[in-house]
Design an enzyme around this catalytic site. Sequence first.
Site, PDB file in Angstrom:
ATOM      1  N   TYR A   1      36.703  44.878  44.337  1.00  0.00           N
ATOM      2  CA  TYR A   1      36.762  45.159  45.773  1.00  0.00           C
ATOM      3  C   TYR A   1      35.865  46.300  46.238  1.00  0.00           C
ATOM      4  O   TYR A   1      35.135  46.161  47.204  1.00  0.00           O
ATOM      5  CB  TYR A   1      38.212  45.416  46.241  1.00  0.00           C
ATOM      6  CG  TYR A   1      38.328  45.566  47.741  1.00  0.00           C
ATOM      7  CD1 TYR A   1      38.251  44.457  48.571  1.00  0.00           C
ATOM      8  CD2 TYR A   1      38.474  46.819  48.334  1.00  0.00           C
ATOM      9  CE1 TYR A   1      38.323  44.584  49.947  1.00  0.00           C
ATOM     10  CE2 TYR A   1      38.549  46.956  49.713  1.00  0.00           C
ATOM     11  CZ  TYR A   1      38.471  45.838  50.508  1.00  0.00           C
ATOM     12  OH  TYR A   1      38.530  45.960  51.877  1.00  0.00           O
TER      13      TYR A   1
ATOM     14  N   TYR B   1      36.001  43.805  30.407  1.00  0.00           N
ATOM     15  CA  TYR B   1      36.271  42.486  30.980  1.00  0.00           C
ATOM     16  C   TYR B   1      35.344  42.281  32.174  1.00  0.00           C
ATOM     17  O   TYR B   1      35.513  42.916  33.214  1.00  0.00           O
ATOM     18  CB  TYR B   1      37.744  42.405  31.382  1.00  0.00           C
ATOM     19  CG  TYR B   1      38.212  41.094  31.969  1.00  0.00           C
ATOM     20  CD1 TYR B   1      37.465  39.922  31.890  1.00  0.00           C
ATOM     21  CD2 TYR B   1      39.456  41.027  32.603  1.00  0.00           C
ATOM     22  CE1 TYR B   1      37.920  38.725  32.426  1.00  0.00           C
ATOM     23  CE2 TYR B   1      39.924  39.831  33.143  1.00  0.00           C
ATOM     24  CZ  TYR B   1      39.148  38.697  33.061  1.00  0.00           C
ATOM     25  OH  TYR B   1      39.606  37.520  33.598  1.00  0.00           O
TER      26      TYR B   1
ATOM     27  N   THR C   1      44.701  38.447  34.110  1.00  0.00           N
ATOM     28  CA  THR C   1      44.598  37.627  35.323  1.00  0.00           C
ATOM     29  C   THR C   1      45.618  36.506  35.319  1.00  0.00           C
ATOM     30  O   THR C   1      46.295  36.254  36.324  1.00  0.00           O
ATOM     31  CB  THR C   1      43.185  37.019  35.420  1.00  0.00           C
ATOM     32  OG1 THR C   1      42.219  38.061  35.385  1.00  0.00           O
ATOM     33  CG2 THR C   1      43.022  36.216  36.696  1.00  0.00           C
TER      34      THR C   1
ATOM     35  N   ILE D   1      39.344  34.708  24.900  1.00  0.00           N
ATOM     36  CA  ILE D   1      40.604  34.996  25.585  1.00  0.00           C
ATOM     37  C   ILE D   1      40.767  33.863  26.583  1.00  0.00           C
ATOM     38  O   ILE D   1      40.023  33.756  27.551  1.00  0.00           O
ATOM     39  CB  ILE D   1      40.594  36.375  26.257  1.00  0.00           C
ATOM     40  CG1 ILE D   1      40.513  37.470  25.186  1.00  0.00           C
ATOM     41  CG2 ILE D   1      41.855  36.562  27.108  1.00  0.00           C
ATOM     42  CD1 ILE D   1      40.425  38.884  25.738  1.00  0.00           C
TER      43      ILE D   1
ATOM     44  N   LYS E   1      35.064  40.854  26.973  1.00  0.00           N
ATOM     45  CA  LYS E   1      35.435  39.498  27.387  1.00  0.00           C
ATOM     46  C   LYS E   1      34.468  39.135  28.517  1.00  0.00           C
ATOM     47  O   LYS E   1      34.518  39.724  29.600  1.00  0.00           O
ATOM     48  CB  LYS E   1      36.882  39.442  27.880  1.00  0.00           C
ATOM     49  CG  LYS E   1      37.270  38.077  28.444  1.00  0.00           C
ATOM     50  CD  LYS E   1      38.666  38.109  29.068  1.00  0.00           C
ATOM     51  CE  LYS E   1      38.981  36.747  29.706  1.00  0.00           C
ATOM     52  NZ  LYS E   1      40.312  36.743  30.378  1.00  0.00           N
TER      53      LYS E   1
ATOM     54  N   ARG F   1      35.874  37.106  40.233  1.00  0.00           N
ATOM     55  CA  ARG F   1      37.043  37.746  40.833  1.00  0.00           C
ATOM     56  C   ARG F   1      36.756  39.177  41.304  1.00  0.00           C
ATOM     57  O   ARG F   1      37.443  39.680  42.187  1.00  0.00           O
ATOM     58  CB  ARG F   1      38.207  37.759  39.836  1.00  0.00           C
ATOM     59  CG  ARG F   1      38.793  36.375  39.595  1.00  0.00           C
ATOM     60  CD  ARG F   1      39.990  36.424  38.663  1.00  0.00           C
ATOM     61  NE  ARG F   1      40.553  35.100  38.431  1.00  0.00           N
ATOM     62  CZ  ARG F   1      41.594  34.594  39.081  1.00  0.00           C
ATOM     63  NH1 ARG F   1      42.188  35.296  40.028  1.00  0.00           N
ATOM     64  NH2 ARG F   1      42.038  33.388  38.804  1.00  0.00           N
TER      65      ARG F   1
END
Length: 297
Positions: A112, A138, A49, A208, A166, A143
């Site tokens: 999305y 992740y 990201t 991270i 993560k 997001r």
Amino acid sequence: MKLAPTKFSGVISALPTPFLDQKVDYESLEKLVHYQIENGINGFVVNGTTAESPTLAWPEVEKIFVTVKKASGGKVPIVLGTGSNSTAHTIETNLKAEAMGADATLVVVPYYNKPPQRGLELHFKAVADSAKLPIILYNVPGRTITSMNIDTIKTLSTYKNIIGIKEAMGDVEFDRQIKNSVASDFLLLSGDDPTYLSFLKLGGHGIISVMSNALTFACASWTKLASENKWAEAEADLNKYKKLISLVYVEANPIPIKWMLFKMGLFKSAEMRLPLVSLEGQHFDSILVEMKKLGLL
């Protein structure tokens, strides 16, 4: 057999991508890598990201990876972000990552298109079946909208080369549930800078991080103190940095961190690629005050 989590433990920086006149500035990238190696970083994520991955062309990703690998001199592992909202595309990039020599891949929850939990499970299993590389899940619903639930994480934690997660929600109770649901050798990495020490207290293996790009030595120090059970000392030192850490997120990541790296002389420019834009001027003074106070300038 799963890899021991120690290879990917500690502080791993999610590298931003420096731009100069809208082209990748590889010289600044090398400078940032050298700075972090010298200050005790434990690894890097390329094409995550923070790298503005949606705006990078794959040939740029490949050259960035080669640059980071060469600049780091093989001293730390390099994780390559390969996730997308298409399973087929993620499999394709995962295979490319394996061919390039990545140490592991970071695969984000598909964004999305809002898959149900059974879709997430099948997605990650298909990606894991596509290559032999270790995979780090992740989870970042801020997001992606969609979030993996505990049952999905637990199921995936037992699958082949899926070695860790993560977790970026910053929800300490959810972190605790994950810890209690997976085997002790399943890698637990925070993706939330402000709650990092709390994450370590729960038994997490590392982070991270975005803040570690500028605060490399401090992050490494807190991690070492935590490993020695010197929590009070770690928290006392961390408290000095709390305001600056909050300012790292005053606008969407990586806008503020790139501006900070520019002011530190590590990047030649604070440029972003649209639709992201450079830091708004109203934030300059508050960040500069904290950076000067902490000796970053």
